[in-house]
Design an enzyme around this catalytic site. Sequence first.
Site, short mmCIF file in Angstrom:
data_model
loop_
_atom_site.label_atom_id
_atom_site.label_comp_id
_atom_site.label_asym_id
_atom_site.label_seq_id
_atom_site.Cartn_x
_atom_site.Cartn_y
_atom_site.Cartn_z
N LYS A 101 5.26 39.88 2.62
CA LYS A 101 4.91 40.35 1.26
C LYS A 101 4.81 39.00 0.34
O LYS A 101 5.50 38.22 0.09
CB LYS A 101 6.23 41.06 0.73
CG LYS A 101 6.28 41.11 -0.88
CD LYS A 101 7.27 41.81 -1.54
CE LYS A 101 7.31 41.88 -3.15
NZ LYS A 101 8.37 42.38 -3.50
N GLY A 162 12.40 44.16 -11.68
CA GLY A 162 13.73 44.51 -11.88
C GLY A 162 13.92 44.94 -13.39
O GLY A 162 15.07 45.25 -13.87
N ALA A 188 7.84 47.19 -7.68
CA ALA A 188 8.33 46.79 -8.97
C ALA A 188 8.15 47.79 -10.09
O ALA A 188 7.28 48.01 -10.21
CB ALA A 188 7.81 45.20 -9.51
N GLY A 189 9.39 47.87 -10.91
CA GLY A 189 9.20 48.64 -12.05
C GLY A 189 9.89 50.08 -11.93
O GLY A 189 10.22 50.37 -13.18
N ASN A 210 13.71 47.46 -5.13
CA ASN A 210 15.14 47.03 -4.96
C ASN A 210 16.22 47.05 -6.13
O ASN A 210 17.04 47.93 -5.73
CB ASN A 210 14.75 45.39 -4.58
CG ASN A 210 16.11 44.72 -4.16
OD1 ASN A 210 17.18 45.28 -4.12
ND2 ASN A 210 15.90 43.44 -3.59
N THR A 211 15.81 46.79 -7.22
CA THR A 211 17.02 46.79 -8.07
C THR A 211 17.20 48.19 -8.66
O THR A 211 18.47 48.43 -8.97
CB THR A 211 16.33 46.22 -9.57
OG1 THR A 211 15.96 44.83 -9.20
CG2 THR A 211 17.36 46.09 -10.48
#
Lengths: 259, 66
Positions: A101, A162, A188-189, A210-211
């Site tokens: 990535k 995040g 992301a987001g 992830n977050t």
Amino acid sequence: MTDNTDKLVIGGRVFSSRLMVGTGKYASFEQTAMALEVSGAEIITVAVRRVNLDRSKESLLDYIDPKKYTLLPNTAGCYTADDAIRTCRLAREAGMSDFVKLEVLGDEKTLFPDNEELLKAAKVLVGEGFTVLPYCSDDVILCKKLEDLGCAAVMPLGAPIGSGLGIRNPYNIKIILENVKIPVIVDAGVGCASDAAIAMELGCDGVLMNTAIAGANDPIAMADAMKLAVIAGRLSFKAGRIPRKLYANASSPLDGMFL
Amino acid sequence: MHIILNGERSEQQDGLSIAGLLSGLGIGLERVAVEVNLDIVPKANYDTRMLSDGDRIEIVHFVGGG
């Protein structure tokens, strides 16, 4: 009912799950392993960092079977093409896999990509035989350039890393989907399950997060929710939604009315 | 000899190989990558690649990340 023939192919590898999950920010390695298991993810991201020379500390791979998952090492924290390339080469040596990535960040506050450096790094890495999945802006021109360079997928951001702001510009994602042939993965987001479903309903090939999972009050429950949201969003996309209309259209017949 | 190991000065015996360094640190070979003065050393060369005074060594592995 899940369609078992609906596979995601990246760099010649075939995946059943369209949810990709990061391994950072969990409360413990046990929780990481449990969240990954529940999410059903087959591709998981990892970071490349110095070994802690104090061997009393355990490491992630003591808890996660690398044979069970496709490890996708990231270049998080890299702000130049050279640093990202160096990180990818180390990752390949450590993991014996060409999947990376690629992220080249432009700014600490936004963590938005430095797309100029990203293109430079992608060109070198594709030339060295890497399977490159670049985290990039939600810009179709950029995505087409990454495709032309030979990237295996493009991973436009839905919102800052995040941030949990969701898919801030679904129309940009839609334009990317209509103009590149390689898989499009929103990276992301995402903040909650409906964000993931929206990405999939737009027609994205996958979602990476992830977050949203690790930072939830109950990460294991959120991993389950994300798994279901990605499946539901994909099925909804493939089923084909009804057109939006401004006014009502009755579902019950007018024939046979007795009033 | 002195080497710079993951950014810190480290005293090591002369004539040490990468394999010897990792073994002394209790680090398994299979999940790490080693760089000597910015050049990656392939795992196949860990036994034969000897370290010299002043070498800058990076030993990295995978950690949790997004």
